[in-house]
Design an enzyme around this catalytic site. Structure first.
Site, mmCIF file in Angstrom:
data_model
loop_
_atom_site.group_PDB
_atom_site.id
_atom_site.type_symbol
_atom_site.label_atom_id
_atom_site.label_comp_id
_atom_site.label_asym_id
_atom_site.label_seq_id
_atom_site.Cartn_x
_atom_site.Cartn_y
_atom_site.Cartn_z
ATOM 1 N N TYR A 157 0.834 -1.211 0.000
ATOM 2 C CA TYR A 157 0.000 0.000 0.000
ATOM 3 C C TYR A 157 0.871 1.264 0.000
ATOM 4 O O TYR A 157 0.626 2.199 -0.771
ATOM 5 C CB TYR A 157 -0.892 -0.051 1.245
ATOM 6 C CG TYR A 157 -1.908 1.054 1.375
ATOM 7 C CD1 TYR A 157 -3.114 1.008 0.673
ATOM 8 C CD2 TYR A 157 -1.691 2.125 2.239
ATOM 9 C CE1 TYR A 157 -4.062 2.007 0.822
ATOM 10 C CE2 TYR A 157 -2.635 3.116 2.401
ATOM 11 C CZ TYR A 157 -3.816 3.063 1.689
ATOM 12 O OH TYR A 157 -4.761 4.052 1.850
ATOM 13 N N LYS A 161 1.044 4.118 -2.826
ATOM 14 C CA LYS A 161 0.671 5.504 -2.498
ATOM 15 C C LYS A 161 1.843 6.469 -2.705
ATOM 16 O O LYS A 161 1.632 7.631 -3.062
ATOM 17 C CB LYS A 161 0.138 5.578 -1.066
ATOM 18 C CG LYS A 161 -1.199 4.838 -0.869
ATOM 19 C CD LYS A 161 -2.299 5.411 -1.740
ATOM 20 C CE LYS A 161 -3.673 4.846 -1.401
ATOM 21 N NZ LYS A 161 -4.730 5.402 -2.286
HETATM 22 P P1 NAD Z 1 -13.402 2.412 1.236
HETATM 23 O O1 NAD Z 1 -12.927 1.019 1.287
HETATM 24 O O2 NAD Z 1 -14.511 2.848 2.128
HETATM 25 O O3 NAD Z 1 -13.761 2.829 -0.256
HETATM 26 C C1 NAD Z 1 -13.004 2.416 -1.340
HETATM 27 C C2 NAD Z 1 -13.883 2.428 -2.554
HETATM 28 O O4 NAD Z 1 -13.160 1.918 -3.673
HETATM 29 C C3 NAD Z 1 -15.126 1.554 -2.392
HETATM 30 O O5 NAD Z 1 -16.237 2.264 -2.859
HETATM 31 C C4 NAD Z 1 -14.825 0.363 -3.285
HETATM 32 O O6 NAD Z 1 -15.973 -0.240 -3.810
HETATM 33 C C5 NAD Z 1 -14.011 1.009 -4.368
HETATM 34 N N1 NAD Z 1 -13.245 0.043 -5.146
HETATM 35 C C6 NAD Z 1 -12.564 -1.033 -4.687
HETATM 36 N N2 NAD Z 1 -12.018 -1.718 -5.719
HETATM 37 C C7 NAD Z 1 -12.350 -1.036 -6.846
HETATM 38 C C8 NAD Z 1 -12.070 -1.231 -8.219
HETATM 39 N N3 NAD Z 1 -11.312 -2.253 -8.642
HETATM 40 N N4 NAD Z 1 -12.578 -0.342 -9.116
HETATM 41 C C9 NAD Z 1 -13.348 0.694 -8.708
HETATM 42 N N5 NAD Z 1 -13.629 0.941 -7.408
HETATM 43 C C10 NAD Z 1 -13.132 0.083 -6.487
HETATM 44 O O7 NAD Z 1 -12.095 3.295 1.485
HETATM 45 P P2 NAD Z 1 -11.890 4.821 1.869
HETATM 46 O O8 NAD Z 1 -11.341 4.839 3.236
HETATM 47 O O9 NAD Z 1 -13.055 5.664 1.523
HETATM 48 O O10 NAD Z 1 -10.657 5.141 0.899
HETATM 49 C C11 NAD Z 1 -10.744 5.929 -0.253
HETATM 50 C C12 NAD Z 1 -9.334 6.285 -0.697
HETATM 51 O O11 NAD Z 1 -8.667 6.980 0.350
HETATM 52 C C13 NAD Z 1 -8.478 5.074 -1.006
HETATM 53 O O12 NAD Z 1 -7.624 5.342 -2.105
HETATM 54 C C14 NAD Z 1 -7.662 4.909 0.249
HETATM 55 O O13 NAD Z 1 -6.448 4.236 0.017
HETATM 56 C C15 NAD Z 1 -7.451 6.347 0.644
HETATM 57 N N6 NAD Z 1 -7.117 6.545 2.048
HETATM 58 C C16 NAD Z 1 -8.000 6.227 3.030
HETATM 59 C C17 NAD Z 1 -7.630 6.428 4.351
HETATM 60 C C18 NAD Z 1 -8.561 6.136 5.491
HETATM 61 O O14 NAD Z 1 -8.136 6.307 6.633
HETATM 62 N N7 NAD Z 1 -9.775 5.697 5.266
HETATM 63 C C19 NAD Z 1 -6.377 6.946 4.652
HETATM 64 C C20 NAD Z 1 -5.505 7.250 3.624
HETATM 65 C C21 NAD Z 1 -5.897 7.058 2.318
#
Ligand code: NAD
Length: 248
Positions: A157, A161
């Protein structure tokens, strides 16, 4: 809807829940027509579309696994066919397959790279042609503090990133001549389904100066600024953290 994004079109990948959903609602509230992309089941994406349309906004749900080139190209073509233009791309879709390096299987590595890094490349390349021709556009890539500082159990990851950050800076330079901006947002720990799976919340909170997880609305607020605000036109190639002070 009236707002800064009236007559504009935004694709937000993986926007049926979490940060992507919050971003979809925020951009729709600015007047953008929003493409709510989902990977598999349409039910949650349809609910996001319903929420936007009930509030007077415009949105459609489109299926595409954004790690797959043919599906990405079809997503972008369907958006262009429906709305005629693409102004904003939020590369938000992401997954985790956390485990320590010695236990990490090539499949865990590959799945995360395929979506979190290659997916960003595929979507950006697909919209780039349209934005360059329009001579306008804003691309917002969701990275993570894990890409800046590393995190045990997240070699795959954090590599993806960190890759997104290098990609953002290069593409920002390539597209700047046509007034297309490309920035990265690096969230820390945000309350979503992704972080709900984490077992060691107490331990994590020790490293967050503001002493709490962030809210999706707090990440969406920055995405909205970068996508919609006229002042953001002079910001490109930047990485902005929304992390309660974890990285400073
Ligand atoms: P989440 O798991 O709630 O949402 C992720 C979304 O991506 C979901 O809607 C899922 O269906 C979709 N997805 C998964 N595989 C897919 C694919 N192959 N094609 C299209 N869509 C797909 O996660 P989140 O926490 O809302 O994260 C959103 C972004 O933010 C991600 O890139 C994550 O890495 C990043 N992020 C999140 C956090 C956190 O603390 N939640 C921290 C840093 C970065």
């Amino acid at each position: 809807m009236t707002g800064a994004m009236q007559d504009q079109v935004a694709i937000i990948t993986g926007s049926s829940r979490g940060i992507g959903k919050a971003a979809a609602l925020a951009l729709a509230a600015e007047g953008a027509s929003v493409v709510v992309n989902y990977a598999r089941s349409s039910a949650a994406a349809d609910e996001v579309v319903a929420e936007i349309t009930q509030a007077g906004g415009s949105a459609i749900a489109l299926q595409a696994d954004v790690s797959q080139e043919d599906q990405v190209d079809a997503l972008v073509k369907a958006t262009k066919d429906k709305f005629g233009r693409i102004d904003v791309l939020v590369n938000n879709a992401g997954i985790t397959r956390d485990t320590l390096l010695l236990r990490m299987k090539p499949a865990d590595w590959q799945a995360v790279i395929d979506l979190n890094l290659t997916g960003v490349f595929l979507c950006t390349r697909a919209v780039a042609k349209i934005m360059l021709k329009q001579r306008s556009g804003r691309i917002i890539n969701i990275s993570s503090v894990a890409g800046l500082m590393g995190n045990p159990g997240q070699a795959n990851y954090s590599a993806a990133k960190a890759g997104v950050i290098g990609f953002t800076k290069t593409v920002a330079k390539e597209m700047a001549g046509r007034s297309v901006t490309v920035n990265a947002v690096a969230p820390g720990f945000i309350e979503t389904d992704m972080t709900n799976e984490l077992p060691n919340t107490e331990e994590i909170l020790k490293y967050i100066p503001l002493g709490r997880y962030g809210q999706v609305s707090e990440v969406a607020g920055l995405i909205r600024f970068l996508a919609a605000d006229p002042a953001a036109a002079y910001i490109t190639g930047q990485v902005m953290n929304v992390d309660g002070g974890m990285v400073m």
